[in-house]
Write a protein that holds these residues in place. Structure first.
Motif, PDB file in Angstrom:
ATOM      1  N   SER A  73       0.835  -1.205   0.000  1.00  0.00           N
ATOM      2  CA  SER A  73       0.000   0.000   0.000  1.00  0.00           C
ATOM      3  C   SER A  73       0.872   1.258   0.000  1.00  0.00           C
ATOM      4  O   SER A  73       0.592   2.213  -0.727  1.00  0.00           O
ATOM      5  CB  SER A  73      -0.918   0.003   1.229  1.00  0.00           C
ATOM      6  N   LEU A 113      -7.472  -0.280  -2.649  1.00  0.00           N
ATOM      7  CA  LEU A 113      -8.313  -1.362  -3.148  1.00  0.00           C
ATOM      8  C   LEU A 113      -7.467  -2.442  -3.822  1.00  0.00           C
ATOM      9  O   LEU A 113      -7.744  -3.646  -3.683  1.00  0.00           O
ATOM     10  CB  LEU A 113      -9.355  -0.813  -4.140  1.00  0.00           C
ATOM     11  N   LEU A 114      -6.421  -2.029  -4.540  1.00  0.00           N
ATOM     12  CA  LEU A 114      -5.524  -3.007  -5.147  1.00  0.00           C
ATOM     13  C   LEU A 114      -4.805  -3.821  -4.072  1.00  0.00           C
ATOM     14  O   LEU A 114      -4.650  -5.041  -4.209  1.00  0.00           O
ATOM     15  CB  LEU A 114      -4.505  -2.295  -6.039  1.00  0.00           C
ATOM     16  N   SER A 115      -4.377  -3.170  -2.996  1.00  0.00           N
ATOM     17  CA  SER A 115      -3.732  -3.889  -1.896  1.00  0.00           C
ATOM     18  C   SER A 115      -4.707  -4.851  -1.229  1.00  0.00           C
ATOM     19  O   SER A 115      -4.353  -5.988  -0.888  1.00  0.00           O
ATOM     20  CB  SER A 115      -3.189  -2.891  -0.866  1.00  0.00           C
ATOM     21  N   ALA A 116      -5.958  -4.397  -1.037  1.00  0.00           N
ATOM     22  CA  ALA A 116      -6.982  -5.268  -0.459  1.00  0.00           C
ATOM     23  C   ALA A 116      -7.262  -6.456  -1.379  1.00  0.00           C
ATOM     24  O   ALA A 116      -7.468  -7.590  -0.916  1.00  0.00           O
ATOM     25  CB  ALA A 116      -8.265  -4.475  -0.205  1.00  0.00           C
ATOM     26  N   ALA A 117      -7.258  -6.200  -2.699  1.00  0.00           N
ATOM     27  CA  ALA A 117      -7.471  -7.288  -3.657  1.00  0.00           C
ATOM     28  C   ALA A 117      -6.340  -8.303  -3.564  1.00  0.00           C
ATOM     29  O   ALA A 117      -6.567  -9.520  -3.613  1.00  0.00           O
ATOM     30  CB  ALA A 117      -7.565  -6.726  -5.073  1.00  0.00           C
ATOM     31  N   TYR A 118      -5.096  -7.821  -3.416  1.00  0.00           N
ATOM     32  CA  TYR A 118      -3.947  -8.716  -3.260  1.00  0.00           C
ATOM     33  C   TYR A 118      -4.116  -9.578  -2.010  1.00  0.00           C
ATOM     34  O   TYR A 118      -3.857 -10.779  -2.026  1.00  0.00           O
ATOM     35  CB  TYR A 118      -2.665  -7.898  -3.176  1.00  0.00           C
ATOM     36  N   MET A 151      -6.978 -10.403  -0.435  1.00  0.00           N
ATOM     37  CA  MET A 151      -8.074 -11.359  -0.603  1.00  0.00           C
ATOM     38  C   MET A 151      -7.653 -12.512  -1.509  1.00  0.00           C
ATOM     39  O   MET A 151      -7.945 -13.681  -1.223  1.00  0.00           O
ATOM     40  CB  MET A 151      -9.301 -10.647  -1.184  1.00  0.00           C
ATOM     41  N   ILE A 152      -6.978 -12.196  -2.612  1.00  0.00           N
ATOM     42  CA  ILE A 152      -6.505 -13.258  -3.500  1.00  0.00           C
ATOM     43  C   ILE A 152      -5.508 -14.150  -2.771  1.00  0.00           C
ATOM     44  O   ILE A 152      -5.520 -15.381  -2.918  1.00  0.00           O
ATOM     45  CB  ILE A 152      -5.864 -12.640  -4.768  1.00  0.00           C
ATOM     46  N   PHE A 203      -0.009 -12.187 -10.246  1.00  0.00           N
ATOM     47  CA  PHE A 203      -0.698 -10.979  -9.784  1.00  0.00           C
ATOM     48  C   PHE A 203       0.291  -9.993  -9.174  1.00  0.00           C
ATOM     49  O   PHE A 203       0.213  -8.787  -9.406  1.00  0.00           O
ATOM     50  CB  PHE A 203      -1.780 -11.355  -8.779  1.00  0.00           C
TER      51      PHE A 203
END
Length: 268
Positions: free
Chosen positions: A153, A175-180, A182-183, A216
């Protein structure tokens, strides 16, 4: 010479009342699956006995071939993060103003330091009993993932501008960090679910889940460098431009080195 997988190894240990009997079985073979069975019999009546297994290397070490030296490596990284935390803390105490991104970076260091402390306790116990503290091992893994997401982040926000106050941009990067994250959680669950049904020794980055996660992460690294390059060209201050150059080199290496190394080792 190596023993084939179908070879059966048998040992008979007499049961003597109030006596602890032990037997050592030396195995010299290629990596093959083995199933161990214990049969306790007493033709004269009931059986009141207990048993235990202990797997060690030829030199009585509990460490597998893949994990040899991991305790020393953990000690090194624990001391490294301890010194780094002390240095950062010293300058934070001396400074009259602390930027929010600096606090996030310090939090990532603390998470890594605590994670390696837990791993040190786990591996130290493992050295003595061959089991360690599995809870600490698992907790350290999640703390390290939290540190990676926090640092990611910080990197993405800095790539958008060193002192950017645009919430839209920060929201996108968070949001990209949160997506990372979650994935990562989904793929870790997938990895351990599949791993439980396989006999062979495999690791996260040897599996399909680990490969997807690294792809990713590689994409995030490219996104980071593209945005940082744009910010560098738009910046007029020479000191900040030089900062972006150094930050891009170190941050880019951190983001893409692990995926590149993983793909090289998978190809070998």
């Amino acid at each position: 010479r190596p023993v084939v997988a179908s070879t059966v190894t048998e040992r008979t240990i007499p049961l003597v009342p109030m006596v602890e009997n032990s037997q050592s079985i030396a195995i010299n073979e290629h990596l093959v699956p083995r199933w161990w069975y214990i049969v306790i019999a007493n033709c004269d009546g009931l059986v009141d006995a207990s048993y235990s297994f202990k797997f060690t290397q030829y030199n009585m070490s509990p460490w597998s071939f893949q994990e040899a030296g991991v305790l020393g490596l953990t000690i090194f990284f624990f001391l490294f993060y301890l010194i780094l935390i002390a240095v950062v803390l010293y300058f934070r105490i001396k400074s009259t103003y602390t930027h929010a991104l600096s606090s996030a970076y310090f939090a990532a260091l603390l998470l890594q330091g605590i994670a390696f402390l837990l791993l040190l306790v786990h591996y130290g116990a493992y050295q003595n009993n061959g089991v360690g503290v599995p809870f600490f091992d698992g907790l350290a893994g999640w703390l390290q993932e939290a540190a990676v997401v926090t640092l990611l982040s910080v990197f993405l926000i800095v790539a958008s501008g060193y002192t950017t106050e645009l919430w839209a941009e920060r929201k996108l990067f968070l949001l990209l960090s949160a997506a990372y994250l979650m994935i990562n959680i989904i793929l870790l669950i997938w990895y351990y679910a599949v791993r439980g049904s396989q006999w062979e020794t495999n690791y996260m980055y040897d599996s399909a889940a680990g490969i997807i996660l690294m792809i990713f992460r590689l994409a995030l690294g490219a996104f980071f460098l593209i945005n940082l390059r744009k910010t560098h060209f738009q910046e007029k201050d020479l000191v900040k431009k030089l900062f972006y150059v150094h930050f891009g080199v170190h941050g880019g290496i951190w983001l893409i080195l692990l995926p590149i190394l993983m793909f090289i080792f998978c190809a070998l």
